[in-house]
Design a protein around this motif. Structure first.
Motif, PDB file in Angstrom:
ATOM      1  N   SER A   1       0.815  -1.215   0.000  1.00 43.21           N
ATOM      2  CA  SER A   1       0.000   0.000   0.000  1.00 43.21           C
ATOM      3  C   SER A   1       0.849   1.266   0.000  1.00 43.21           C
ATOM      4  CB  SER A   1      -0.930   0.002   1.220  1.00 43.21           C
ATOM      5  OG  SER A   1      -0.169  -0.046   2.421  1.00 43.21           O
ATOM      6  N   ASN A   2       2.096   1.171   0.448  1.00 42.54           N
ATOM      7  CA  ASN A   2       2.976   2.351   0.481  1.00 42.54           C
ATOM      8  C   ASN A   2       3.947   2.381  -0.702  1.00 42.54           C
ATOM      9  OD1 ASN A   2       4.547   0.195   1.270  1.00 42.54           O
ATOM     10  ND2 ASN A   2       5.625   1.320   2.886  1.00 42.54           N
TER      11      ASN A   2
ATOM     12  N   ARG B   1      16.190   9.588  -8.084  1.00 42.52           N
ATOM     13  CA  ARG B   1      16.140  10.463  -6.902  1.00 42.52           C
ATOM     14  C   ARG B   1      14.904  10.200  -6.054  1.00 42.52           C
ATOM     15  NH1 ARG B   1      18.293  16.483  -8.720  1.00 42.52           N
ATOM     16  NH2 ARG B   1      20.149  15.779  -9.880  1.00 42.52           N
ATOM     17  N   ARG B   2      13.801   9.824  -6.729  1.00 38.87           N
ATOM     18  CA  ARG B   2      12.561   9.544  -5.995  1.00 38.87           C
ATOM     19  C   ARG B   2      12.488   8.109  -5.497  1.00 38.87           C
ATOM     20  NH1 ARG B   2       8.634  13.594  -6.123  1.00 38.87           N
ATOM     21  NH2 ARG B   2       9.685  15.516  -6.792  1.00 38.87           N
ATOM     22  N   LYS B   3      13.417   7.263  -5.886  1.00 37.26           N
ATOM     23  CA  LYS B   3      13.476   5.864  -5.442  1.00 37.26           C
ATOM     24  C   LYS B   3      12.131   5.154  -5.615  1.00 37.26           C
ATOM     25  CE  LYS B   3      17.753   5.555  -3.924  1.00 37.26           C
ATOM     26  NZ  LYS B   3      18.229   6.910  -4.062  1.00 37.26           N
ATOM     27  N   VAL B   4      11.635   5.164  -6.830  1.00 35.76           N
ATOM     28  CA  VAL B   4      10.350   4.517  -7.085  1.00 35.76           C
ATOM     29  C   VAL B   4      10.492   3.004  -6.941  1.00 35.76           C
ATOM     30  CG1 VAL B   4       9.628   6.372  -8.623  1.00 35.76           C
ATOM     31  CG2 VAL B   4      10.750   4.366  -9.573  1.00 35.76           C
ATOM     32  N   ASP B   5       9.400   2.358  -6.595  1.00 35.17           N
ATOM     33  CA  ASP B   5       9.397   0.905  -6.413  1.00 35.17           C
ATOM     34  C   ASP B   5       9.000   0.158  -7.692  1.00 35.17           C
ATOM     35  OD1 ASP B   5       9.927   0.901  -3.503  1.00 35.17           O
ATOM     36  OD2 ASP B   5       7.989   1.934  -3.444  1.00 35.17           O
TER      37      ASP B   5
ATOM     38  N   GLY C   1      13.281   3.103  -1.195  1.00 36.83           N
ATOM     39  CA  GLY C   1      12.735   3.968  -0.170  1.00 36.83           C
ATOM     40  C   GLY C   1      11.484   4.656  -0.616  1.00 36.83           C
ATOM     41  N   ARG C   2      11.067   5.496   0.216  1.00 38.10           N
ATOM     42  CA  ARG C   2       9.837   6.213  -0.078  1.00 38.10           C
ATOM     43  C   ARG C   2      10.120   7.703  -0.193  1.00 38.10           C
ATOM     44  NH1 ARG C   2       9.256   1.735  -0.944  1.00 38.10           N
ATOM     45  NH2 ARG C   2       8.077   0.201   0.187  1.00 38.10           N
TER      46      ARG C   2
END
Length: 473
Positions: free
Chosen positions: A359-360, A416-420, A472-473
């Motif tokens: 969910s995150n 930079r946004r560390k997308v999953d 990361g988030r």
């Protein structure tokens, strides 16, 4: 046709789901935000977002209220078309105009799309009616026309081009006597639009929404303006000729009014072409498919109205009905396929992400409508429609992706946004999609694609560990 092609009634394109995403956040108290609580002017129609949010609050749904609003606007357009006819002619044979509008294949599909298009056409037609009704003499009634064009601009900003053209018409006809009223009209338009412009300035640093900035960047690398305008006018003629009666009636009307030296009517007949040129010069994307005709639909409907009013040989209802049938069948079929494409690709992937990702999770995608709406995940927009901060990365120099996108710049931003997860059309980002950090975990391929940016959309999981980073988030 939607039920037949897609198996359900739904919104026609992914863009309609962008409106639904903004409207849901607005209705839930998050303001004009795409990711909840992150304000951004990532929409071209502030009024449509508000109306969609009201519909959601009243019904708890989006599809039916958005379609119903579009249908009501379409019916309102027919009624206004009849009023324009009564204003422009002395005979009682004005019902043909109502049919001319009702039989416009593109207006029919626009009214069912879930987009703002038919509402925009309604406001533009209302503005023209008011203009024609009180054109003969400067009048305080002109101020109400300023209110109409303000509402039209809140529906789509291109309405300012129509307003400018009709203000010029008034000025040419009445000279100095019209100046004070024209200033008052302009003030009312500016007053209505100013909250939206201020919101844009706050979040983009310009009077334009983020959607315009994102689309303007790649448009600058397209063909030259003169060539694009020429192509657009040819395509405008083609789309008008979907109903051959509309085309020949418009041509006859132009010829008739030119021979009569009725220059004020000639000016009105020229407005659809002038608007097309202005629209294409500012944003060089010709209407290559049924979907993209929405940017030019008011001009097409106006051409049909003027043709049906001022032609003589083509004021016969059977000709308009027979001429409209092939176009309506074709456009209806295209409409059904567009709903099928969007439902089976973006809606499906959005639901899959909701069931198969944490969910995150942070998800980057180039289609930000249904994927965001149904996944309810935080979205990073690779095209900049709701994330203008990516534009300096994506268009800082000529690149290898779609519209000349700099794929390395996009990757740097996503890094930079560390997308999953990344959800993209591989044909839009050929190099990015082959990076070793991306692992394809799900894909959807359309057998008959009429609206999506690619036949295949792929979900990639990002393995930052390969570069020594932690997700990361």
């Amino acid at each position: 046709m939607e039920k037949f092609r897609a198996g359900q009634i739904s919104l026609v394109t992914d863009d309609a789901w962008i409106f639904a995403q903004f409207a849901r956040n607005l209705a839930n108290g998050f303001g004009f935000s795409y990711n909840p609580g992150e304000p951004v002017p990532g929409f071209s129609s502030a009024l449509w977002v508000v109306l969609s949010a009201i519909g959601y609050k009243l019904t708890g749904q989006f599809v039916l209220p958005m379609k119903l609003t579009g249908i009501l606007a379409g019916l309102g357009t027919i009624a206004v078309g009849l009023q324009i006819a009564r204003q422009l002619q002395t005979t009682d044979e004005d019902e043909i105009v109502g049919w001319a509008v009702a039989l416009s294949p593109l207006l029919v599909t626009a009214s069912l799309s879930g987009m703002e298009t038919s509402l925009w056409v309604f406001w533009v037609m209302l503005g023209f009616w008011w203009h024609i009704r009180f054109l003969a003499q400067p009048s305080p009634q002109w101020l109400l026309e300023g209110f109409i064009w303000g509402m039209a601009t809140l529906t789509r900003p291109e309405s300012l081009a129509f307003f400018a053209l009709l203000a010029l018409h008034k000025l040419l006809m009445h000279r100095q006597r019209s100046l004070l009223l024209l200033v008052g009209m302009t003030f009312l338009v500016a007053l209505l639009v100013s909250p939206w412009v201020a919101f844009n300035f706050k979040h983009t640093g310009t009077p334009f929404p983020a959607t315009y900035l994102a689309k303007a960047e790649p448009s600058h690398i397209r063909f030259g303006a003169l060539f694009t305008i020429s192509i657009g006018i040819v395509l405008f003629t083609f789309w008008l000729a979907i109903n051959p009666a509309a085309f020949v009636a418009f041509v006859e009307a132009v010829k008739r009014k030119w021979n009569e030296r009725d220059w004020h009517s000639v000016f009105l007949l020229a407005v659809p072409f002038m608007f097309t040129a202005i629209r294409l010069f500012a944003h060089r994307f010709p209407p290559m498919s049924v979907y993209f005709t929405r940017y030019y639909l008011p001009a097409l409907v106006l051409a049909s109205v003027f043709g049906s009013v001022w032609s003589k040989r083509w004021r016969k209802l059977p000709l308009w009905v027979i001429g409209a049938i092939p176009g309506i069948l074709w456009v209806a079929n295209e409409h059904g396929w567009m709903v099928q494409n969007t439902t089976h690709m973006q809606v499906h992937i959005g639901k899959w992400l909701a069931q198969n990702t944490p969910s995150n999770a942070v998800i980057a995608t180039n289609d930000i409508g249904a994927i965001a709406f149904f996944s309810e995940r935080r979205i990073i927009d690779t095209c900049g429609l709701v994330m203008p901060e990516i534009l300096p990365f994506a268009y800082n120099r000529q690149g290898t992706g779609i519209f000349g996108t700099n794929e390395e710049g996009v990757w740097e931003f996503l890094k930079r946004r560390k997308v999953d997860y990344i959800v993209i059309f591989p044909n839009w980002y050929p190099r990015l999609s082959r990076r070793p950090e991306l692992k394809p975990i799900y894909r959807v391929k359309l057998a008959h694609n009429v609206i999506c940016g690619g036949d295949e959309m792929v979900v990639y999981q990002v393995k930052w560990e390969s570069e020594g980073d932690e997700a990361g988030r």
